[in-house]
Structure formats: C-alpha cells, structure tokens
Write a protein that holds these residues in place. Structure first.
Motif, PDB file in Angstrom:
ATOM      1  N   SER A  93       0.647  -1.244  -0.024  1.00 56.95           N
ATOM      2  CA  SER A  93      -0.066   0.051   0.120  1.00 56.95           C
ATOM      3  C   SER A  93       0.911   1.440  -0.033  1.00 56.95           C
ATOM      4  O   SER A  93       1.982   1.378   0.383  1.00 56.95           O
ATOM      5  CB  SER A  93      -0.923   0.033   1.271  1.00 56.95           C
ATOM      6  N   ARG A 100      -4.639  -4.665  -0.456  1.00 53.77           N
ATOM      7  CA  ARG A 100      -4.783  -5.707   0.539  1.00 53.77           C
ATOM      8  C   ARG A 100      -3.907  -6.718   0.184  1.00 53.77           C
ATOM      9  O   ARG A 100      -3.640  -6.994  -1.046  1.00 53.77           O
ATOM     10  CB  ARG A 100      -6.073  -6.325   0.573  1.00 53.77           C
ATOM     11  N   TYR A 101      -3.225  -7.577   1.116  1.00 51.29           N
ATOM     12  CA  TYR A 101      -2.341  -8.582   0.944  1.00 51.29           C
ATOM     13  C   TYR A 101      -2.629  -9.957   1.591  1.00 51.29           C
ATOM     14  O   TYR A 101      -2.924 -10.909   1.202  1.00 51.29           O
ATOM     15  CB  TYR A 101      -1.013  -8.342   1.490  1.00 51.29           C
ATOM     16  N   HIS A 102      -3.184  -9.802   2.985  1.00 52.64           N
ATOM     17  CA  HIS A 102      -3.418 -10.971   3.773  1.00 52.64           C
ATOM     18  C   HIS A 102      -4.749 -11.748   3.380  1.00 52.64           C
ATOM     19  O   HIS A 102      -5.763 -11.044   3.011  1.00 52.64           O
ATOM     20  CB  HIS A 102      -3.465 -10.739   5.019  1.00 52.64           C
ATOM     21  N   SER A 104      -6.844 -13.040   4.988  1.00 53.57           N
ATOM     22  CA  SER A 104      -8.097 -12.775   5.720  1.00 53.57           C
ATOM     23  C   SER A 104      -8.860 -11.773   5.568  1.00 53.57           C
ATOM     24  O   SER A 104      -9.992 -11.532   5.419  1.00 53.57           O
ATOM     25  CB  SER A 104      -7.733 -12.483   7.208  1.00 53.57           C
ATOM     26  N   GLN A 105      -8.153 -10.717   4.758  1.00 48.97           N
ATOM     27  CA  GLN A 105      -8.679  -9.552   4.154  1.00 48.97           C
ATOM     28  C   GLN A 105      -9.580  -9.780   3.043  1.00 48.97           C
ATOM     29  O   GLN A 105     -10.388  -9.292   2.640  1.00 48.97           O
ATOM     30  CB  GLN A 105      -7.695  -8.551   3.679  1.00 48.97           C
ATOM     31  N   SER A 108     -13.023 -11.569   4.281  1.00 51.04           N
ATOM     32  CA  SER A 108     -13.885 -11.142   5.002  1.00 51.04           C
ATOM     33  C   SER A 108     -14.230  -9.964   4.163  1.00 51.04           C
ATOM     34  O   SER A 108     -15.049  -9.126   4.348  1.00 51.04           O
ATOM     35  CB  SER A 108     -13.375 -10.595   6.437  1.00 51.04           C
ATOM     36  N   GLY A 109     -13.701  -9.685   3.118  1.00 48.89           N
ATOM     37  CA  GLY A 109     -13.952  -8.631   2.018  1.00 48.89           C
ATOM     38  C   GLY A 109     -14.245  -8.951   0.890  1.00 48.89           C
ATOM     39  O   GLY A 109     -14.599  -9.892   0.282  1.00 48.89           O
ATOM     40  N   GLU A 117      -4.068  -6.455  -6.423  1.00 49.36           N
ATOM     41  CA  GLU A 117      -4.731  -7.284  -5.386  1.00 49.36           C
ATOM     42  C   GLU A 117      -4.787  -8.768  -5.793  1.00 49.36           C
ATOM     43  O   GLU A 117      -4.614  -9.648  -4.976  1.00 49.36           O
ATOM     44  CB  GLU A 117      -6.130  -6.784  -4.853  1.00 49.36           C
ATOM     45  N   GLN A 121      -3.211 -11.840  -3.668  1.00 45.85           N
ATOM     46  CA  GLN A 121      -3.981 -12.885  -3.183  1.00 45.85           C
ATOM     47  C   GLN A 121      -3.378 -14.074  -3.496  1.00 45.85           C
ATOM     48  O   GLN A 121      -3.378 -15.149  -2.602  1.00 45.85           O
ATOM     49  CB  GLN A 121      -5.472 -12.889  -3.770  1.00 45.85           C
TER      50      GLN A 121
END
Length: 228
Positions: A93, A100-102, A104-105, A108-109, A117, A121
């Motif tokens: 970023s 986003r990287y993780h 979990s992001q 949940s998104g 991105e 991923q």
C-alpha cells in the motif's frame, strides 16, 4: 521465506539485544521451506530485536553457503523483505493507494479489486505454506515456547534439532496428527505456480527485474481471470 520468533532466556544484560516488538526476548529465526513443508534452510543466529531484512542480510553476509536461487527462480517473501533479484515480494500500500495482501482481508471483504490485489491474493496463498510449516513445528515442539534456562547456544541447538525432527517426520510419511491438520494447496495455487514458471529474469537487473516480473505475473493473472 519468512521469519518467526522463538522465545529465549538470556542474562539480564543481554535482554535489550533479544527484546522484540512483541515485548519478550526471542531469537528471530529465518527459514526457507518448500511446498511439501520441509525446511530447506535455517538462519538461527539473530537476536529478536533484528528486523527480518537485517536477518536476511546477516545470513547472506555470514554464510558462504547461503542458498541463493538460480537466476530464473526466486523466493516468495512478505512485505518485510525487499523486492529484489531472487526475492519476490507483494505489492505494498502507498499513501494514495490501499492494496490488500493478507488472505483474511479477502475472506472477509470483496474479491480482488485490481491486478495488484489479484497478484497479492495468489502470492499470499502460495506463501502461506511457510506459515503452516512454522505452525506445525511450534505446535509439536512445545519447548520452543518456554525454554528451560539453558544458555543461548544450547537453545539454538534445540531449534536446529527440532527442525531436523520436523523434516524427518515429514519425509518418513509417518501418520502424524499435527501434519494431518494442514490443508492441501488449492487449484488457485497450482495455476499461479504454473503461470510464473515461464518468466525469465536473467537479463534484467536486480530490483528492476523483480518489479517487471511482478507486473508481468499480475497482468497474466488478470488476463487469465478475464478469459474464464
């Protein structure tokens, strides 16, 4: 490639050197593993106060047998490492752009919003193998989370012994509950690995090489997704 912290007990006068950002004393262990969750390299010589990039520099400068990848290969590393020849890091970023990287992001998104991105991923999904490898290793060898009061050199030997036992169990294919809990690679991982195999970095220079490779992979992933 990634780093992980293992608790260490040291004399009070050494606490500052080994004290990490998690407010405890540790060794910063840098490891490389393969997709079968086998450790292929360990650098076990860094106190917990060292940043991951510093640990990598220490390993490369101090170990004449440090396993640099061939010119057309590279290690997957997280954003704590530089994106340079032989080390492929995710997009970061910036002040003007959130990337986003993780995993979990993404769970949940919304799905990846752009090629950066999408690359991140796939990168995070592949690189999760090192996190799972650390997880199995630490779960099995509880001594790593609460060392008796051995001196530091003995504690380092315990780290190497448990790494060796980890590999032995994996290679021997014993029935093992800790390894059984680990999920297999997804089809997305396999496609990503196949896609990056044809990219040759031999004629491009260091950091610029990896930037170009990363952009090429991101474009390929984006094109593949649009063709589905």
């Amino acid at each position: 490639m990634d780093g992980t912290h293992v608790c260490v007990k040291v004399k009070p006068e050494l606490q500052g050197m080994y004290w990490n950002r998690h407010d405890n004393a540790s060794l910063n262990i840098m490891a490389i593993c393969d997709l079968n969750m086998l450790f292929t390299y360990i650098w076990n010589g860094a106190p917990g106060s060292c940043h991951d990039t510093t640990v990598l520099q220490m390993a490369q400068q101090s170990d004449t047998e440090f396993p640099l990848p061939p010119s057309d290969k590279y290690y997957l590393v997280d954003s704590g490492y530089p994106n340079k020849q032989g080390f492929l890091a995710p997009y970061r970023s910036s002040r003007n752009r959130v990337v986003r990287y993780h995993m979990s992001q993404f769970h949940s998104g919304p799905p990846p919003r752009n090629k950066h991105e999408l690359f991140n991923q796939c990168h995070a999904s592949l690189r999760s193998v090192i996190e799972r490898t650390f997880g199995v290793w630490k779960k099995k060898w509880r001594i790593l989370s609460d060392f008796p009061r051995y001196n530091v050199q003995i504690q380092k030997r315990v780290v190497m012994a448990t790494v060796g036992l980890h590999n032995f169990i994996r290679i021997s294919k014993f029935s093992d509950a800790d390894f059984a809990d680990i999920t297999t690679e997804t089809n997305n991982n396999q496609n990503f690995e196949h896609d990056i195999g044809d990219i040759d970095a031999t004629e491009i220079v260091d950091g610029e090489a990896m930037t170009q490779i990363r952009d090429t992979i991101a474009n390929m992933l984006c094109e593949n997704q649009s063709n589905r």
